[in-house]
Each structure stands twice: as C-alpha cells, then as structure tokens.
Design an enzyme around this catalytic site. Structure first.
Site, PDB file in Angstrom:
ATOM      1  N   TYR A 117      10.491 -45.215 -54.251  1.00 42.92           N
ATOM      2  CA  TYR A 117       9.334 -45.129 -55.131  1.00 42.92           C
ATOM      3  C   TYR A 117       9.004 -43.723 -55.617  1.00 42.92           C
ATOM      4  CZ  TYR A 117       8.796 -49.989 -53.950  1.00 42.92           C
ATOM      5  OH  TYR A 117       9.030 -51.320 -53.802  1.00 42.92           O
ATOM      6  N   PHE A 402      -0.538 -54.495 -46.884  1.00 41.26           N
ATOM      7  CA  PHE A 402      -0.868 -55.486 -47.899  1.00 41.26           C
ATOM      8  C   PHE A 402       0.366 -55.866 -48.690  1.00 41.26           C
ATOM      9  CE2 PHE A 402      -1.940 -51.190 -49.330  1.00 41.26           C
ATOM     10  CZ  PHE A 402      -1.204 -51.054 -50.491  1.00 41.26           C
TER      11      PHE A 402
END
Length: 402
Positions: A117, A402
């Site tokens: 990322y 999450f």
C-alpha cells in the site's frame, strides 16, 4: 457500487483471495450487516467477481482529541487468476477519488501485506504489541485505590452496554482509536465456536467503583493439554477509566486459577501495564505495524489535528497517485488549533504523502523518517520543529481491526 444481491458472490471472491477458507456464519452475518453498499466496489470479468474493496465511514481520534472522518478501507482482494493486471490499482484509484468526493480527509487500513500500500500513499502510522506474560514469574505493583475496585463477572452480551460506555469515554484519549458506530458494538463479542480452538467461550469481568462501571476485560481460557494444571488466558480487550481499575483488572487476569500465562495480541506500545510489571522481559513483547494511514486531502487533514508545540513550516509534498495534494503547503498550529493552506513560499521540508501519513498521528517521528532518507530538511531547524510538533504524548493505537 455493490448491489445487495451480489454480496454473497462478492464475499466469496474475497475469501478466495485470502486462501479460500470460509468464515463462520456469525462473522459473515455481521460483515454483511455492516456493509455500506454505496461505498463497496467490485471488479468483474464477465459474470465473475475478480476484485473487491470497501470503505467504512469511520471517525478516528487524532492528536488534540478531535474525531476526524476517515474512510476505513477494508476487504481488499484480487482473485489469484487476475493478479498483476492492474485490478488493485484501478480499485485504489476509484476508491480514493470517491473518498475525496465524500469529503473525508483521511483513509486508513490494516495491511495483510504491508509492502503493497505504500505505492498508493499509505504509511504505517501505529504499532501494536503482542505479549506472552509468564504470570508465575511476573508480579504487579498496585496503585492506590486498586483494592477498593469491585470486580464482577458478567455475560459478555449482558455487559455490552456498560463496556461500550467505557470504550466511548476512552476514544478521544488516544489517537487512532475509532468511534464505535452503530452495529460495531457486536464486533468485540464475536465468538464463533470454530474460532475458539480448545479455548473457553468468551468471558467478561467488570470493574466497578461508586456504583458505576469503570472498566472491563474480555477474555477466554485455554487449558493445557493432558490435564496439566496450567493454562493460558487469551485476552480479547481491556479498558478502564482509572489507573486503579486498570490495575485491578490485570491483577484479576494474573490470578485466574489454573493458568500461568496471559497472551495479549494487541496492546499499545506505551501500555501502562509495562510500568506495573516487575519484569517486562518475561512479558515477551513483540511489535508489529497496525494502522496504515493516507492523507486524502493534505490541507484539511493537517488542519484537523492540534500540535504539541508551535509550528510554522512549509512542506513540499510529493503525491503522484493523488496529484491534487502535490505542491507546497504552509502548516501553522499549536495546542489550540491549526491551519494548512497552499503557498508559494520556499519549502522547509520535502517528503511524500506517505511520510505525512506515518507521522500524522504522532507515532512515527519525522526525524526518524529523515534518518531513513525519506524526509529532506531544506531549512535548518525545520525538521526538529516539525518533529516535536507532530508528536503525541500518548502513542496512537488501533484497538481492533476492520
């Protein structure tokens, strides 16, 4: 945008991207309930889903205590047959454009593979500590008032509201904590039998003082095999509003019968527990990256937090993936507030948006990044000034994934 009728197929593709192991029904039901369909994306090859991603609508605590809107990037996967074809890049492109349109200055994620990322502007911003504590050898020093804390066992579901009230009061005290939006109170209670292995069902203990709940711990116990008299306490989470309650909860966990070890998989790097124990080496601490952060709108993001020392610095920001951030920004701020605007003034520091993401919550210093060659000082003294200002007296920490 994902349609509800496509969710099962979409999620099945995500499971394939992560090895093909199906998740328990309880977890699938919760993730479907939490899905925001207008913020979920799928990439299709004919009638086959080959790429997935979504973005929750979080509010994240930042230095100074504000809760800032942030896209919680999640469920990113590419089907094994379609890797290295630009699927991930196209999804990241669309998603960050959407986040900007939604007016959310930050995007955050937890990375299954951290090296992926950075090229999209995300920088590792928090760390979590794993601990394996030898409770036979480690002793706790208790602060004043701990003996006056009442501890009470409760079923996790019955204690949910009391625990959530404690958690809500803790959120703004530590950068990177997430405001629990409706529906998310169910996440800490997930306890699928297939996930337990040989451990007990989830248990909960409440700490009470003056008739109110001031802390909690949720945990399970894994007995040793072969009827051995010692087992392991598997800590899910622990929060408290006072030092006395916090220490009392840890003493409870240390003293559980027929156990001699606590495994805590996610604790802050500056957890007060490390100051309560008499031998931190026997806690066997190990650190790893946790939250990765991206500034989607540099000006709005830098103005949304406060700074622990006065700062007046011009950044030359590189951002090839979101070029609207590129260029010079003047940040001025202190403990009361900040502003960040475009400027033509000479730059004091040069860095990419990835470094700003790492430093944003105060967990990674600009000086450290400069030592790695990733921040360049263009005005003498600017690096120290900015690094001190960006710091946080409390280490940022993401309490759950999450």
């Amino acid at each position: 945008m994902l349609r509800p009728a496509e969710w099962d197929q979409w999620y099945g593709s995500l499971e394939l991207a992560f090895g093909g192991m199906p998740e328990p029904a309880e977890e699938l039901a919760l993730w479907r309930e939490l899905t925001l369909f207008d913020r979920w994306l799928g990439t299709w090859d004919g009638d086959e889903v080959v790429g997935t991603t979504g973005a929750f609508d979080f509010r994240i605590a930042v230095p100074g205590g504000a809760l800032v809107p942030a896209a919680g990037v999640t469920m990113v996967g590419v089907r094994p047959t379609h890797r290295r074809r630009g699927v991930l890049r196209s999804m990241m492109r669309r998603q960050l454009d959407d986040v900007r349109a939604w007016g959310e200055p930050l995007a955050a994620l937890t990375a299954s593979e951290p090296d992926i990322y950075g090229r999209f502007g995300y920088g590792p911003a928090t760390h979590q500590v794993r601990a394996h504590i030898d409770t036979d050898r480690v002793r706790l020093s208790m602060p004043d008032g701990a003996d006056g804390v009442r501890l009470r066992l409760s079923k996790p579901e019955e204690a949910r509201d009391a625990c959530e009230a404690v958690y809500a009061r803790r959120v703004t005290a530590r950068p990177a904590m997430l405001e629990r939006r409706p529906g998310w109170e169910a996440l800490p209670l997930l306890d699928a039998p297939s996930r337990r292995g040989d451990a007990s069902p989830l248990q909960c203990v409440l700490a009470e003082a003056d008739g109110r709940t001031v802390g909690y711990a949720r945990y399970s116990v894994r007995p040793r095999p072969d009827d051995a008299p010692y087992g392991t306490v598997l800590l899910r989470d622990v929060e408290a509003l006072t030092p006395a309650a916090y220490a009392a909860l840890w003493r409870f966990l240390f003293d559980l019968d027929l156990t001699n070890e606590i495994v805590a998989r996610n604790r802050p790097s500056d957890d007060p527990l490390w100051q309560l124990v008499d031998d931190v080496r026997r806690c066997r601490l190990a650190s790893e990256d946790s939250l990765h952060l991206r500034l989607v709108e540099v000006g709005a993001a830098l103005a949304a937090r406060t700074y622990q020392a006065p700062v007046d610095v011009v950044f030359e920001v590189e951002d090839a993936f979101c070029p609207w951030n590129a260029g010079r920004w003047r940040l001025t701020g202190d403990t009361k507030g900040a502003s960040c605007e475009r400027t033509e003034d000479p730059a004091d520091l040069a860095l990419s948006v990835r470094e700003l993401g790492s430093a944003y919550l105060g967990g990674v210093s600009l000086i450290s990044l400069a030592g790695a060659g990733r921040v360049r000082e263009l005005r003498e003294g600017a690096l120290h000034e900015a690094s001190v200002a960006f710091g946080s007296p409390v280490a940022p920490w993401l309490p759950h994934g999450f």
